[in-house]
Design an enzyme around this catalytic site. Structure first.
Site, PDB file in Angstrom:
ATOM      1  N   ASP A   1      -1.161   1.391  -3.919  1.00  0.00           N
ATOM      2  CA  ASP A   1      -2.053   0.344  -4.448  1.00  0.00           C
ATOM      3  C   ASP A   1      -3.440   0.878  -4.789  1.00  0.00           C
ATOM      4  OD1 ASP A   1      -2.898   0.709  -1.814  1.00  0.00           O
ATOM      5  OD2 ASP A   1      -3.494  -1.383  -1.576  1.00  0.00           O
TER       6      ASP A   1
ATOM      7  N   SER B   1       0.812  -1.218   0.000  1.00  0.00           N
ATOM      8  CA  SER B   1       0.000   0.000   0.000  1.00  0.00           C
ATOM      9  C   SER B   1       0.849   1.274   0.000  1.00  0.00           C
ATOM     10  CB  SER B   1      -0.960  -0.052   1.193  1.00  0.00           C
ATOM     11  OG  SER B   1      -1.949   0.925   1.080  1.00  0.00           O
TER      12      SER B   1
END
EC number: 5.4.2.10
Length: 450
Positions: free
Chosen positions: A243, A101
Site C-alpha cells: 500500500d 499493507s
C-alpha cells in the site's frame, strides 16, 4: 476492541473480512465520521490496493456509505499515504483505504482517516465498534432524497504525484534508480513520478495481477531488489510495500539500507541545515542500538515509542517533531504528510544523495548495525512473565554483562500468548548467548509444555 487493531480492521478476505462486514463498516463508519462533518452531505474518499479482493470489498463498503447519505469519491487504486494527503487537499470529511499493507494476498483490511488526514483516534473506533455490535441497525435508510452519490476521482493520482515532486528542491536528473513496486499501489505511480523528475530508472514488480502483491518482492523481501540493483548497475534502489507506506533502500553494492538508516541519513541532513525540529528523531523500541550510537555521535536526540507507526505519529504530533519512523521502513516526514509515505521517503533519501554527491553506501556506513536476534516463547501468561523475579534477574544479569555495549528488549506480543526476547550485541555469537540465557529462564518459569 473486537474489530479494530493497530491498523484498522484486518482479516482474511471473504472469510473474517466479508463483503457483509465491509457493508456494515461503510454504514457505521460513515455515520460516525460524518456526525461532525463540515460538508453537507458528507464527503468521503475511498481507495484500495491491487489485491484481487479489493474490488469486492470496495463495492460493499461504498454501498454502505451511500446508504447513509454520503457523497463518495472513488480513487481506484491508490497508496495509503495518497489517501491521507488527498483527504486534506479535497477538504473531505474522511478517507478509507482498503488494504492489508505488506501482508499476503489472502488478507485484506479497511482503515479510516479523519478529515485531518490522521488515522482515527481510539475513541472514534470505539464508537464505530459500538454500532457494529448493536443488535439492531437504527441508522437512517433513505429511499430517494438523502441517499449518497458516487463519483470517480481518478485525477487524485496526478495531484498526489505533483505534490510529491514539490517536496524536493531539485530534479533527479543524472541519477540511475532501481524501483520495486511490490506489485502494489505504487506500481502505476512510480514511473510517472521518476519520469517527471528526469531520473534514469528501471522498474521491477510493477505489473499487479491481483494475486502477486508482496509475493517475494517489495520492502519485506528487499533481497529481490538487491539483486536487481546489481544486475542493472543502478546507484540506488528503493522498494515499497503493497500500500506504499513503507520504503526500504538498497545501495550501489546491493546492501540493504533499512528504515533506521534512512531516518538517520535524512535526519542528519536536515539537522545540518537547521530543519530537524528539536534535533530529534522519533523511533520505536525495535530500532537498532547502532542507530542510537550514530545519533549520539552526531548530537541528535531520540524519543522512543512502542512498536507501530501510529505511536510514532502520536509522539511527533504531541511534542512537535518532524521526522520519525520504524526499522521496517515506515518513515514519517510530518512537514509533508500525516503518515508513513514510501514514495515521499524515497524522494527525501534520493535528494540527500544528489545534494551531498555521496554514494548511499557512504551515507549509510555511519550507522553500524549490531547483530540482532529475536526469539518468541509461548508462555502461560505474558503479563505475569514480565513480573517474574527469576526472569527479571536473568535480564539484569545479561544487561550487566553487556556493560552498555548492547541491549535487551523483552516484550509481550500484542496478538498472541508469546513473550518476545530480543537482544543486540557486538557479535552474532554474543547475541545468541544472551538471548538463549534469558529464553531458557522464561521457558523454565512460564513456558507452555507442548
Amino acid at each position: 476492541m473486537k474489530y479494530f487493531g493497530t491498523d484498522g480492521v484486518r482479516g482474511i478476505a471473504n472469510e473474517t473480512l466479508s463483503p457483509e462486514l465491509a457493508f456494515k463498516l461503510g454504514r457505521c463508519g460513515g455515520y460516525v465520521l460524518t456526525q461532525h462533518a463540515s460538508n453537507k452531505p458528507a464527503r468521503v474518499l475511498v481507495a484500495r490496493d491491487t489485491r484481487i479482493s479489493g474490488q469486492m470489498l470496495e463495492q460493499a463498503l461504498i454501498a454502505g456509505l451511500l446508504s447513509v447519505g454520503i457523497e463518495v469519491f472513488s480513487l481506484g487504486v491508490m497508496t495509503t499515504p495518497g489517501v491521507a494527503y488527498l483527504v486534506r487537499l479535497q477538504d473531505a470529511d474522511a478517507g478509507i483505504m482498503i488494504s492489508a499493507s505488506h501482508n499476503p494476498v489472502q488478507d485484506n483490511g479497511i482503515k479510516f482517516f479523519g478529515s485531518d488526514g490522521y488515522k482515527l483516534s481510539d475513541e472514534k473506533e470505539e464508537e464505530i465498534e459500538a454500532l457494529l455490535e448493536s443488535d439492531e441497525d437504527t441508522l437512517p435508510r433513505p429511499s430517494a432524497e438523502g441517499l449518497g452519490t458516487l463519483s470517480d476521482y481518478r485525477e487524485g493520482a496526478l495531484k498526489y504525484t505533483q505534490f510529491l515532486e514539490q517536496t524536493i528542491p531539485d530534479d533527479l536528473e543524472g541519477m540511475h534508480i532501481a524501483v520495486d513496486g511490490a506489485n502494489g499501489s505504487t506500481s502505476a505511480l512510480v514511473s510517472r513520478l521518476f519520469a517527471d523528475l528526469g531520473a534514469d530508472f528501471d522498474t521491477m514488480a510493477t505489473n499487479p495481477d491481483g494475486l502477486n502483491i508482496n509475493k517475494g518482492v517489495g520492502s519485506t523481501h528487499p533481497e529481490a531488489l538487491a539483486k536487481f540493483v546489481v544486475e542493472k548497475g543502478a546507484q540506488v534502489g528503493v522498494a515499497f510495500d503493497g500500500d506504499g507506506d513503507r520504503c526500504i533502500a538498497v545501495d550501489e553494492n546491493g546492501e540493504i539500507v533499512d528504515g533506521d538508516k534512512i531516518m538517520f541519513i535524512c535526519g542528519k541532513y536536515l539537522s545540518e541545515r537547521g530543519r530537524l525540529k528539536k534535533d530529534t528523531i522519533v523511533t520505536t523500541v525495535m530500532s537498532n542500538i547502532g542507530l542510537y550510537k550514530a545519533m549520539k555521535e552526531n548530537n541528535l536526540n531520540s524519543v522512543q515509542t512502542k512498536v507501530g507507526d501510529r505511536y510514532v505519529v502520536e509522539a511527533m504530533r504531541k511534542d512537535g517533531y518532524n521526522v520519525g519512523g520504524e526499522q521496517s521502513g515506515h518513515v514519517v516526514f510530518l512537514d509533508f504528510n500525516t503518515t508513513g509515505d514510501g514514495m515521499l521517503t524515497a524522494l527525501q533519501l534520493l535528494n540527500v544523495i544528489k545534494q551531498t554527491g555521496k554514494k548511499l553506501s557512504e551515507l549509510a556506513a555511519e550507522v553500524k548495525t549490531y547483530p540482532q536476534e529475536l526469539v518468541n516463547i509461548k508462555v502461560t501468561d505474558k503479563k505475569a512473565a514480565l513480573d517474574n523475579e527469576k526472569i527479571k534477574e536473568a535480564i539484569a544479569k545479561v544487561e550487566e554483562k553487556m556493560a552498555g555495549d548492547g541491549r535487551v528488549l523483552v516484550r509481550p506480543s500484542g496478538t498472541e500468548d508469546l513473550l518476545r526476547v530480543m537482544a543486540e550485541a557486538k557479535t552474532q555469537e554474543l547475541v545468541h548467548d544472551y538471548v538463549m540465557e534469558i529464553a531458557d529462564v522464561v521457558e523454565a518459569e512460564m513456558g507452555v509444555n507442548e
